[in-house]
Design a protein around this motif. Structure first.
Motif, PDB file in Angstrom:
ATOM      1  N   CYS A 191       0.230  -1.205   0.066  1.00 15.99           N
ATOM      2  CA  CYS A 191      -0.445   0.411  -0.222  1.00 15.99           C
ATOM      3  C   CYS A 191       0.987   1.133  -0.212  1.00 15.99           C
ATOM      4  CB  CYS A 191      -0.887   0.037   1.067  1.00 15.99           C
ATOM      5  SG  CYS A 191      -1.880  -1.596   1.654  1.00 15.99           S
ATOM      6  N   SER A 192       0.667   2.307  -0.691  1.00 20.10           N
ATOM      7  CA  SER A 192       1.121   3.517  -0.525  1.00 20.10           C
ATOM      8  C   SER A 192       0.509   4.292  -0.408  1.00 20.10           C
ATOM      9  CB  SER A 192       1.826   3.515  -2.203  1.00 20.10           C
ATOM     10  OG  SER A 192       1.423   3.820  -2.891  1.00 20.10           O
ATOM     11  N   ASN A 193       0.653   5.611   0.476  1.00 20.98           N
ATOM     12  CA  ASN A 193       0.676   6.465   1.169  1.00 20.98           C
ATOM     13  C   ASN A 193      -1.709   6.556   1.091  1.00 20.98           C
ATOM     14  OD1 ASN A 193       2.702   8.503   1.098  1.00 20.98           O
ATOM     15  ND2 ASN A 193       2.557   7.923  -1.695  1.00 20.98           N
ATOM     16  N   LEU A 194      -2.107   5.597   1.542  1.00 16.08           N
ATOM     17  CA  LEU A 194      -3.707   5.744   1.930  1.00 16.08           C
ATOM     18  C   LEU A 194      -3.933   6.727   2.821  1.00 16.08           C
ATOM     19  CD1 LEU A 194      -3.899   1.626   2.306  1.00 16.08           C
ATOM     20  CD2 LEU A 194      -4.411   2.949   0.530  1.00 16.08           C
ATOM     21  N   VAL A 195      -4.891   7.570   2.261  1.00 10.29           N
ATOM     22  CA  VAL A 195      -5.912   8.238   2.768  1.00 10.29           C
ATOM     23  C   VAL A 195      -7.610   8.289   2.735  1.00 10.29           C
ATOM     24  CG1 VAL A 195      -6.183  10.813   2.505  1.00 10.29           C
ATOM     25  CG2 VAL A 195      -4.306   9.988   1.931  1.00 10.29           C
TER      26      VAL A 195
ATOM     27  N   SER B 254       1.820   3.580   4.426  1.00  9.94           N
ATOM     28  CA  SER B 254       2.163   3.134   3.285  1.00  9.94           C
ATOM     29  C   SER B 254       2.629   1.305   4.355  1.00  9.94           C
ATOM     30  CB  SER B 254       3.679   3.982   2.765  1.00  9.94           C
ATOM     31  OG  SER B 254       2.886   5.270   1.837  1.00  9.94           O
ATOM     32  N   LEU B 255       2.768   0.508   3.731  1.00  3.83           N
ATOM     33  CA  LEU B 255       2.957  -1.098   4.139  1.00  3.83           C
ATOM     34  C   LEU B 255       3.613  -1.933   2.625  1.00  3.83           C
ATOM     35  CD1 LEU B 255       0.454  -3.096   5.951  1.00  3.83           C
ATOM     36  CD2 LEU B 255      -0.250  -0.360   4.496  1.00  3.83           C
ATOM     37  N   ASP B 256       4.264  -2.092   3.181  1.00  3.90           N
ATOM     38  CA  ASP B 256       5.006  -3.894   2.298  1.00  3.90           C
ATOM     39  C   ASP B 256       4.470  -4.627   3.014  1.00  3.90           C
ATOM     40  OD1 ASP B 256       5.741  -4.891   0.392  1.00  3.90           O
ATOM     41  OD2 ASP B 256       7.705  -4.045   0.054  1.00  3.90           O
ATOM     42  N   VAL B 257       4.207  -5.807   2.365  1.00  8.02           N
ATOM     43  CA  VAL B 257       3.850  -6.975   3.434  1.00  8.02           C
ATOM     44  C   VAL B 257       4.159  -7.933   3.081  1.00  8.02           C
ATOM     45  CG1 VAL B 257       3.261  -8.429   4.902  1.00  8.02           C
ATOM     46  CG2 VAL B 257       2.365  -5.933   5.251  1.00  8.02           C
ATOM     47  N   PRO B 258       6.006  -9.348   3.496  1.00  7.96           N
ATOM     48  CA  PRO B 258       5.817 -10.024   2.178  1.00  7.96           C
ATOM     49  C   PRO B 258       5.208 -11.455   2.289  1.00  7.96           C
ATOM     50  CG  PRO B 258       8.230  -8.908   3.520  1.00  7.96           C
ATOM     51  CD  PRO B 258       7.332  -8.464   4.289  1.00  7.96           C
ATOM     52  N   ALA B 259       5.046 -12.251   1.762  1.00  5.07           N
ATOM     53  CA  ALA B 259       4.570 -12.996   1.376  1.00  5.07           C
ATOM     54  C   ALA B 259       4.580 -14.026   2.759  1.00  5.07           C
ATOM     55  CB  ALA B 259       4.537 -14.123   0.413  1.00  5.07           C
ATOM     56  N   GLY B 260       3.702 -14.799   3.792  1.00 12.59           N
ATOM     57  CA  GLY B 260       3.484 -16.017   4.537  1.00 12.59           C
ATOM     58  C   GLY B 260       4.135 -14.994   5.610  1.00 12.59           C
ATOM     59  N   THR B 261       4.287 -13.311   6.440  1.00 15.50           N
ATOM     60  CA  THR B 261       4.545 -12.452   6.955  1.00 15.50           C
ATOM     61  C   THR B 261       2.890 -12.975   7.720  1.00 15.50           C
ATOM     62  OG1 THR B 261       6.312 -11.443   6.098  1.00 15.50           O
ATOM     63  CG2 THR B 261       5.244 -10.130   7.899  1.00 15.50           C
ATOM     64  N   PHE B 262       3.381 -12.561   9.491  1.00 14.63           N
ATOM     65  CA  PHE B 262       2.412 -12.249  10.520  1.00 14.63           C
ATOM     66  C   PHE B 262       2.624 -10.927  10.470  1.00 14.63           C
ATOM     67  CE2 PHE B 262      -0.661 -14.306  13.192  1.00 14.63           C
ATOM     68  CZ  PHE B 262      -1.498 -12.838  13.946  1.00 14.63           C
ATOM     69  N   PHE B 263       1.437  -9.852  10.093  1.00 20.35           N
ATOM     70  CA  PHE B 263       1.542  -8.439  10.120  1.00 20.35           C
ATOM     71  C   PHE B 263       0.652  -8.076  10.813  1.00 20.35           C
ATOM     72  CE2 PHE B 263       0.926  -4.318   8.865  1.00 20.35           C
ATOM     73  CZ  PHE B 263       2.246  -3.046   8.774  1.00 20.35           C
ATOM     74  N   SER B 264       1.564  -8.156  12.374  1.00 21.11           N
ATOM     75  CA  SER B 264      -0.155  -6.823  13.062  1.00 21.11           C
ATOM     76  C   SER B 264       0.219  -5.040  13.166  1.00 21.11           C
ATOM     77  CB  SER B 264       0.143  -7.186  14.678  1.00 21.11           C
ATOM     78  OG  SER B 264      -0.140  -8.832  14.809  1.00 21.11           O
TER      79      SER B 264
ATOM     80  N   ARG C 220     -10.671  -2.177   7.023  1.00 22.39           N
ATOM     81  CA  ARG C 220     -11.700  -1.642   5.802  1.00 22.39           C
ATOM     82  C   ARG C 220     -11.777  -1.486   4.216  1.00 22.39           C
ATOM     83  NH1 ARG C 220     -16.686  -1.690   7.122  1.00 22.39           N
ATOM     84  NH2 ARG C 220     -17.571   0.204   5.301  1.00 22.39           N
ATOM     85  N   LEU C 221     -10.750  -0.636   4.020  1.00 17.35           N
ATOM     86  CA  LEU C 221      -9.889  -0.796   3.275  1.00 17.35           C
ATOM     87  C   LEU C 221      -9.463  -1.667   2.310  1.00 17.35           C
ATOM     88  CD1 LEU C 221      -7.983   2.638   3.896  1.00 17.35           C
ATOM     89  CD2 LEU C 221     -10.808   2.514   3.380  1.00 17.35           C
ATOM     90  N   LEU C 222      -8.365  -2.672   2.988  1.00 16.53           N
ATOM     91  CA  LEU C 222      -7.390  -3.399   2.371  1.00 16.53           C
ATOM     92  C   LEU C 222      -8.762  -4.535   2.361  1.00 16.53           C
ATOM     93  CD1 LEU C 222      -5.094  -4.416   5.502  1.00 16.53           C
ATOM     94  CD2 LEU C 222      -4.564  -2.859   3.287  1.00 16.53           C
TER      95      LEU C 222
ATOM     96  N   ASP D 185      -2.481   4.046  -3.105  1.00 19.22           N
ATOM     97  CA  ASP D 185      -3.477   2.806  -3.638  1.00 19.22           C
ATOM     98  C   ASP D 185      -2.802   1.435  -2.970  1.00 19.22           C
ATOM     99  OD1 ASP D 185      -3.827   3.426  -6.427  1.00 19.22           O
ATOM    100  OD2 ASP D 185      -1.586   4.354  -6.683  1.00 19.22           O
ATOM    101  N   ILE D 186      -3.715   0.590  -3.131  1.00 17.38           N
ATOM    102  CA  ILE D 186      -4.074  -0.960  -2.528  1.00 17.38           C
ATOM    103  C   ILE D 186      -3.267  -2.326  -3.556  1.00 17.38           C
ATOM    104  CG2 ILE D 186      -4.675  -3.057  -1.364  1.00 17.38           C
ATOM    105  CD1 ILE D 186      -6.155  -0.237   0.080  1.00 17.38           C
ATOM    106  N   HIS D 187      -2.357  -2.971  -3.374  1.00 12.79           N
ATOM    107  CA  HIS D 187      -1.927  -3.856  -4.797  1.00 12.79           C
ATOM    108  C   HIS D 187      -1.825  -5.395  -3.645  1.00 12.79           C
ATOM    109  CE1 HIS D 187       0.077  -0.531  -7.497  1.00 12.79           C
ATOM    110  NE2 HIS D 187      -0.212  -1.313  -7.551  1.00 12.79           N
ATOM    111  N   ILE D 188      -2.464  -6.136  -4.130  1.00  6.92           N
ATOM    112  CA  ILE D 188      -2.406  -7.500  -3.328  1.00  6.92           C
ATOM    113  C   ILE D 188      -1.998  -8.521  -4.302  1.00  6.92           C
ATOM    114  CG2 ILE D 188      -3.549  -9.201  -2.102  1.00  6.92           C
ATOM    115  CD1 ILE D 188      -5.439  -7.704  -1.266  1.00  6.92           C
ATOM    116  N   ARG D 189      -0.424  -9.315  -4.356  1.00  7.54           N
ATOM    117  CA  ARG D 189       0.143 -10.112  -5.471  1.00  7.54           C
ATOM    118  C   ARG D 189       0.409  -9.170  -6.272  1.00  7.54           C
ATOM    119  NH1 ARG D 189      -0.610 -15.688  -4.144  1.00  7.54           N
ATOM    120  NH2 ARG D 189       0.169 -15.628  -2.282  1.00  7.54           N
ATOM    121  N   GLY D 190       0.687  -7.644  -6.754  1.00  5.33           N
ATOM    122  CA  GLY D 190       0.818  -6.976  -7.585  1.00  5.33           C
ATOM    123  C   GLY D 190       0.139  -6.767  -8.222  1.00  5.33           C
ATOM    124  N   ALA D 191      -1.116  -6.879  -7.988  1.00  6.03           N
ATOM    125  CA  ALA D 191      -2.998  -6.042  -8.804  1.00  6.03           C
ATOM    126  C   ALA D 191      -2.841  -5.327  -7.923  1.00  6.03           C
ATOM    127  CB  ALA D 191      -3.351  -7.459  -8.532  1.00  6.03           C
TER     128      ALA D 191
END
Length: 364
Positions: free
Chosen positions: A9-13, A26-36, A50-52, A62-68
């Motif tokens: 995610c980049s600059n979500l408002v 902004s956040l970048d979560v690698p595959a297989g991560t437990f992110f809190s 709710r945005l995610l 922007d929100i990207h999941i697996r690049g989409a």
């Protein structure tokens, strides 16, 4: 965007009137991560979730999941599933039908549904319970059924909105460990929302501490605890003593403060340090305080104090003491090495300056 990112995610408002509930996150979560995502009530973490999930849309970013890119993708078409605090199991359906509900809506053939339901029940430790009713299960078992219902769909992301909040303390402690084991077993990326620092610290690979719609710090749990980047993180994550005084000197990364009673103390400079002569806050963990004595190193900082209470707390005793109107808390081991202290006893509480952090004054 990371090559192996499941979530970027980049600059979500997200604004509600003039208030930005999510403010350029902004956040970048690698595959297989437990992110809190950890923060107090009202900090924006549920709005972010709710945005995610697609239940709300960002005003910016922007929100990207697996690049989409997901901004315009409805919730039912995102590779995402969600576990809510109150689980939302169907009480009139069997455990198997609850778990297979999403598969049935996806028109997965009945034989394959039965195979996948049986497999996921085995994985969550509930083998052979397909025909049970949710009302016959314990709280922890219902929790695992809710997880199985999501995980059977093999989502890229599993979003969890304070799912342990309705459980009693003992079950909550047990489920923290089970959730971590399940996340590792399935390899699914978890994004977990909580206001409970213990949950975040025990389970997570990475924790984002959120305040007023922004991330104050994103780091592994140990780094958050030992290397807080802001006074808010220092005060919110774990217990901390906070001493306020005037910054009088800085040398080799160590700051020296003069407290209001004239005592001089030292600690490592944080990221936000004030100019010489301005007010500053020093944070020191209770377990980093030691009782003074002849064996203290000469570089230690120390304060004279009077014991106000000693409280038994399992493996440790919690010592409360007053130093010139400032309450200090220390944890003393129950191994016989610490002296028995009565209320009113005079003590010296000392610490290694490298274990303390000094910041410009800020909200905690």
């Amino acid at each position: 965007m990371g090559i192996e990112s499941d979530l970027f995610c980049s600059n979500l408002v997200r604004r509600f009137g003039s208030n930005a509930a999510v403010d350029h996150v902004s956040l970048d979560v690698p595959a297989g991560t437990f992110f809190s995502i950890l923060g107090p009530s009202g900090c924006g973490k549920t709005t972010l979730l709710r945005l995610l999930a697609g239940f709300d849309r960002p005003d910016e970013g922007d929100i990207h999941i697996r690049g989409a890119r997901m901004n315009d993708v409805p919730p039912n078409r995102r590779p995402v599933n969600m576990v809510f605090q109150h689980l939302a199991l169907f009480p009139t359906m069997s455990v198997g039908d609850n778990i297979g509900y999403g598969l049935k809506r996806q028109k997965v053939p009945a034989a394959e549904r039965r195979t996948r339901i049986a497999r996921v029940l085995e994985q969550v430790g509930l083998p052979g319970m397909e025909n049970r009713n949710p009302g016959e299960l314990s709280g922890g078992q219902r929790q695992r059924v809710a997880l199985a219902r999501c995980l059977v769909l093999e989502p890229t992301l599993l979003l969890l909105d304070e799912p342990l909040g309705a459980l009693d303390l003992k079950l909550r402690e047990q489920m923290k460990i089970e959730l971590k084991h399940l996340q590792k077993a399935f390899g699914t990326t978890f994004v977990y929302i909580t206001h409970d620092q213990s949950e975040a610290m025990v389970m997570s690979d990475q924790v984002a501490v959120m305040k007023d719609g922004r991330f104050d710090q994103v780091a592994p749990p140990e780094e958050l605890y030992r290397e807080p980047a802001t006074p808010f993180v220092a005060g919110f994550v774990g217990d901390n003593n906070r001493l306020t005084g005037e910054l009088v000197a800085v040398q080799d990364g160590l700051a020296e403060l003069r407290l209001d009673d004239g005592s001089m103390v030292r600690g490592r400079l944080g990221q936000s340090s004030p100019p010489i002569g301005e007010r500053a806050d020093l944070f020191i963990r209770p377990e980093s305080l030691v009782l003074g004595g002849d064996a203290l190193r000469p570089d230690y900082s120390a304060l004279r104090a009077s014991v106000t209470a000693t409280l038994f707390d399992g493996a440790n005793s919690r010592l409360e003491a007053d130093s010139a109107g400032q309450t200090l808390y220390a944890r003393l081991p129950q191994d016989g090495s610490a002296p028995r202290l009565r209320e009113g006893a005079g003590v010296q509480l000392a610490w290694d300056p490298m274990l303390a952090r000094v910041f410009a004054p800020g909200a905690v």
